[in-house]
Design a protein around this motif. Structure first.
Motif, short mmCIF file in Angstrom:
data_model
loop_
_atom_site.label_atom_id
_atom_site.label_comp_id
_atom_site.label_asym_id
_atom_site.label_seq_id
_atom_site.Cartn_x
_atom_site.Cartn_y
_atom_site.Cartn_z
N ALA A 1 52.62 113.82 61.51
CA ALA A 1 51.34 113.73 60.81
C ALA A 1 50.20 113.48 61.80
CB ALA A 1 51.40 112.59 59.78
N GLU A 2 49.03 114.04 61.50
CA GLU A 2 47.88 113.88 62.38
C GLU A 2 47.21 112.52 62.18
OE1 GLU A 2 45.23 117.14 61.82
OE2 GLU A 2 46.69 118.65 62.47
N GLN A 3 47.21 112.03 60.93
CA GLN A 3 46.57 110.76 60.60
C GLN A 3 47.63 109.77 60.12
OE1 GLN A 3 43.32 110.07 61.02
NE2 GLN A 3 42.89 112.14 61.76
N PRO A 4 47.44 108.47 60.41
CA PRO A 4 48.40 107.48 59.90
C PRO A 4 48.32 107.36 58.38
CG PRO A 4 46.60 106.39 61.08
CD PRO A 4 46.41 107.86 61.28
N ALA A 5 49.48 107.14 57.76
CA ALA A 5 49.52 106.96 56.30
C ALA A 5 49.02 105.57 55.93
CB ALA A 5 50.94 107.16 55.79
N LEU A 6 49.25 104.60 56.82
CA LEU A 6 48.80 103.22 56.61
C LEU A 6 48.14 102.71 57.88
CD1 LEU A 6 52.03 101.77 54.91
CD2 LEU A 6 49.92 102.43 53.73
N SER A 7 47.06 101.96 57.74
CA SER A 7 46.36 101.41 58.92
C SER A 7 45.98 99.96 58.67
CB SER A 7 45.10 102.22 59.22
OG SER A 7 45.41 103.56 59.50
N GLY A 8 46.46 99.07 59.54
CA GLY A 8 46.06 97.65 59.50
C GLY A 8 46.33 96.96 58.19
N ILE A 9 47.50 97.21 57.59
CA ILE A 9 47.83 96.62 56.29
C ILE A 9 48.31 95.17 56.48
CG2 ILE A 9 49.28 96.79 54.22
CD1 ILE A 9 47.31 99.09 54.46
N SER A 10 47.68 94.23 55.81
CA SER A 10 48.09 92.82 55.86
C SER A 10 47.97 92.21 54.47
CB SER A 10 47.20 92.03 56.83
OG SER A 10 47.33 92.50 58.16
N PHE A 11 49.07 91.63 54.00
CA PHE A 11 49.07 90.89 52.74
C PHE A 11 50.36 90.09 52.64
CE2 PHE A 11 51.20 94.86 51.60
CZ PHE A 11 52.29 94.41 50.86
N LYS A 12 50.44 89.21 51.66
CA LYS A 12 51.64 88.41 51.44
C LYS A 12 51.97 88.40 49.96
CE LYS A 12 53.69 83.94 52.69
NZ LYS A 12 53.45 82.63 53.33
N ALA A 13 53.24 88.65 49.62
CA ALA A 13 53.71 88.61 48.23
C ALA A 13 54.73 87.49 48.11
CB ALA A 13 54.34 89.95 47.85
N ASN A 14 54.47 86.54 47.23
CA ASN A 14 55.33 85.36 47.10
C ASN A 14 56.32 85.50 45.96
OD1 ASN A 14 54.10 83.74 49.20
ND2 ASN A 14 52.31 83.59 47.85
N PRO A 15 57.46 84.79 46.05
CA PRO A 15 58.43 84.80 44.95
C PRO A 15 57.83 84.17 43.71
CG PRO A 15 59.05 83.19 46.65
CD PRO A 15 57.93 83.99 47.19
N GLY A 16 58.24 84.69 42.56
CA GLY A 16 57.72 84.20 41.29
C GLY A 16 56.40 84.82 40.91
N GLU A 17 55.86 85.69 41.75
CA GLU A 17 54.59 86.34 41.48
C GLU A 17 54.78 87.86 41.37
OE1 GLU A 17 51.83 85.39 44.53
OE2 GLU A 17 51.68 83.26 43.98
N ILE A 18 53.88 88.48 40.63
CA ILE A 18 53.88 89.94 40.53
C ILE A 18 52.72 90.46 41.38
CG2 ILE A 18 53.53 91.94 39.03
CD1 ILE A 18 54.87 90.34 36.78
N THR A 19 53.06 91.26 42.37
CA THR A 19 52.05 91.90 43.24
C THR A 19 51.99 93.37 42.89
OG1 THR A 19 52.48 90.33 45.03
CG2 THR A 19 51.41 92.40 45.62
N ALA A 20 50.83 93.83 42.52
CA ALA A 20 50.65 95.23 42.14
C ALA A 20 49.87 95.98 43.22
CB ALA A 20 49.91 95.32 40.82
N ILE A 21 50.20 97.26 43.39
CA ILE A 21 49.50 98.11 44.36
C ILE A 21 48.95 99.31 43.60
CG2 ILE A 21 49.72 99.45 46.48
CD1 ILE A 21 52.18 97.77 47.17
N ILE A 22 47.66 99.56 43.77
CA ILE A 22 47.02 100.68 43.08
C ILE A 22 46.11 101.39 44.07
CG2 ILE A 22 45.00 99.40 42.22
CD1 ILE A 22 45.45 100.96 39.53
N GLY A 23 45.85 102.65 43.80
CA GLY A 23 44.99 103.45 44.68
C GLY A 23 45.10 104.90 44.29
#
Length: 580
Positions: free
Chosen positions: A349-371
């Motif tokens: 690929a010419e461009q990265p699919a992900l760049s500089g991704i930082s986050f934390k998902a903890n147990p007992g929590e629901i983390t959603a990703i949208i885009g």
């Protein structure tokens, strides 16, 4: 091809037995013309009827012995070759199972199927011939030459001229055909690819009335394979007439010059008859070798393709010391997912699919990703179970880099429901137990209830014992998704990954499922990739992606105020009353 023969090691005694049997068969066939010469010289010319009966009976015994050796050699060579095919198929399959998605993308599924079936079968068939013909042909040609020399050394000059001519003819024909044999396997790959796409995508093809288009694609791939095969066969078709022409000239020459030798009393009639047979045995042995040269190039091309799979190193491997790090940290933070400045690009690929991704998902929590489409949502999910590895940064689970786990340890902590629900042939219960083989009937039922699948399962005639057709073609898309979710739930992992797994569900079922999931996954981290805002509104944390970058993290109401991309997504799906 020689590299593959290392897998013959368990069958080395079988190979040795075949060689011994072929040797005995060759010796019996080489002995027969000498016996016939003795019968003619001493029995027929000497008018000794008793000698004729005696040596005739002995010839019959030698013939029966040679036949028995030939049958046994065929049996054991087939047994060895079948065992070899079994071992190689097993090695290829187990090796392919260790591939990451990157290797599958590189080699292609259709090609891997061809290599595991057709290519191994080609090598297996040639191995049978090699154990018989490639051992027998040199024995017969060398043995026949020695026996011919013993009958009349001067007449052997005829063979000295004929053998190089025959060998050169074989070489020139095979050299011309060799590139086409390699091309045949590539054409076969393409045909399998078109056929596989045509069969798996038959619903789409019919719905868009593209049957004629697919038919033309198949006919074009089929024609390419046919044309290449015809071209090879046309080249190889020259071999047999040329061989027979040379052999007939050799026979004529032996009889011509042999007759002169007999007239000068340098040779007996029986010896000429034996010499003629030895000459034919030498010619036929070279013809056998030519047949091998027809098969070996194609098998050699197949062997190269098999070795290419076996030598393909998996990009994602367990590192030295993986899985040894302290267990204390695992107990303290079970189910924590952390991305630290992760950048990832797909191969080529010419461009990265992900760049500089930082986050934390903890147990007992629901983390959603949208885009939006292509924003990198599924790429994040693929990095957690190490389907791909990050180019830079680190993905950590329970405080440890995913590369510090063995792949088995890592994936044992994860329950994945992929974007495309995949079911296997078997019963519904078998498919749910795919998540955990030792799950009890009660656990299977409970997982189905949480996944909102128990209703339609119980309506089926055989309930949980109802069969699933290949690819799950006898259930709907929503039913497939719910069975896939039940499969992840029965695993009871530390981390649940739902990659757009609710897309085929209606809003009512979606809401019920999310409510049931929250109570079921209180101690696990849950990550949901979704397109629908209604699916993720109640999440503890929503990550908004745009062109591979995080542009917002927070809860629904927070993001409505702070993130323009999220506001646009919400506005495109919900009315103003629903947003308020």
């Amino acid at each position: 091809m020689l590299k593959l023969f290392r897998f013959l090691r368990p069958y080395r005694w079988g190979v040795a037995l075949v060689m011994a049997l072929v040797l005995l068969q060759s010796l019996s066939e080489l002995y027969l013309p000498t016996l016939m010469a003795d019968i003619v010289n001493k029995g027929v010319i000497g008018e000794n009827q008793g000698y004729i009966w005696k040596m005739g009976g002995f010839m019959l015994l030698v013939t029966l012995g040679g036949t028995a050796f030939s049958i046994l050699a065929s049996y054991y060579s087939s047994k060895v070759a079948s065992g070899f095919g079994l071992v190689v198929r097993g090695k290829v399959f187990s090796h392919v199972e260790n591939f990451s998605l990157q290797e599958f993308d590189k080699l292609g599924t259709a090609s891997l199927i061809t290599r595991t079936t057709n290519d191994i079968n080609q090598v297996q068939q040639v191995l049978i011939m090699m154990m018989r013909m490639m051992i027998m042909a040199p024995m017969m040609s060398i043995g026949g030459l020695i026996m011919a020399l013993s009958k009349d050394a001067k007449l052997t000059l005829v063979l000295a001229v004929a053998i190089p001519v025959l060998a050169l003819t074989i070489y020139l024909i095979v050299r011309k055909a060799m590139p086409h044999f390699k091309s045949i396997q590539k054409r076969l790959d393409k045909l399998n690819l078109v056929l596989r796409e045509g069969l798996t995508g038959i619903r789409v093809i019919r719905s868009f009335n593209r049957l004629e288009h697919e038919k033309k694609r198949f006919e074009a791939a089929n024609a390419e394979l046919t044309d290449t095969s015809i071209k090879v066969n046309q080249i190889m078709a020259f071999m047999m007439p040329l061989m027979m022409l040379i052999m007939n000239f050799v026979s004529l020459s032996i009889i011509w010059f042999g007759g002169i030798r007999i007239s000068h009393e340098h040779m007996q009639v029986g010896d000429l008859m034996a010499f003629l047979q030895y000459g034919m045995q030498i010619m036929f042995s070279l013809l056998m070798m030519s047949m091998m040269f027809v098969m070996v190039p194609r098998a050699s091309a197949s062997a190269v393709r098999i070795n290419e799979v076996l030598q393909q190193e998996a990009v994602i491997r367990d590192t030295d010391g993986a899985g040894r790090a302290g267990a204390g940290s695992l107990q303290s933070k079970r189910g924590t997912i952390e991305f630290a400045d992760v950048t990832f690009s797909y191969p080529g690929a010419e461009q990265p699919a992900l760049s500089g991704i930082s986050f934390k998902a903890n147990p007992g929590e629901i983390t959603a990703i949208i885009g939006g489409t292509g924003s990198g949502k599924s790429s994040i999910i693929n990095l957690i179970p190490r389907f791909y590895d990050a180019d830079s940064g680190s993905v950590r689970i329970d405080g440890r880099d995913v590369r510090d786990y063995t792949q088995e340890q890592l994936r044992a902590k994860i329950g994945l429901v992929p974007q495309k629900a995949v079911l296997f042939t078997g019963t519904i219960a078998d498919n749910i137990r795919f998540g955990r083989e030792d799950a009890s009937d009660d656990e299977v039922r409970h997982a189905a209830e949480i996944a909102q699948a128990s209703g339609f399962i119980e309506e089926m005639q055989e309930g949980f014992g109802s069969p699933i057709a290949q690819g799950g073609s006898n259930v709907s898309g929503g039913q497939k998704q719910r069975i896939s979710i039940a499969r992840a739930l029965v695993r009871k992992p530390d981390i649940y990954l739902f990659d757009d797994s609710f897309s085929a569900l209606d809003y009512k079922t979606d809401a019920k499922l999310r409510a049931a999931l929250r109570s079921e996954t209180t101690e696990a981290a849950v990550m949901i990739v979704a397109q629908r805002v209604s699916t993720i509104m109640d999440a503890d944390q929503i990550i908004v992606l745009d062109e591979g970058r995080v542009v917002g993290i927070g809860k629904h109401k927070e993001l409505l105020k702070s993130c323009e991309v999220y506001r646009e997504i919400v506005a495109s799906q919900l009315s103003e009353e629903e947003i308020a």
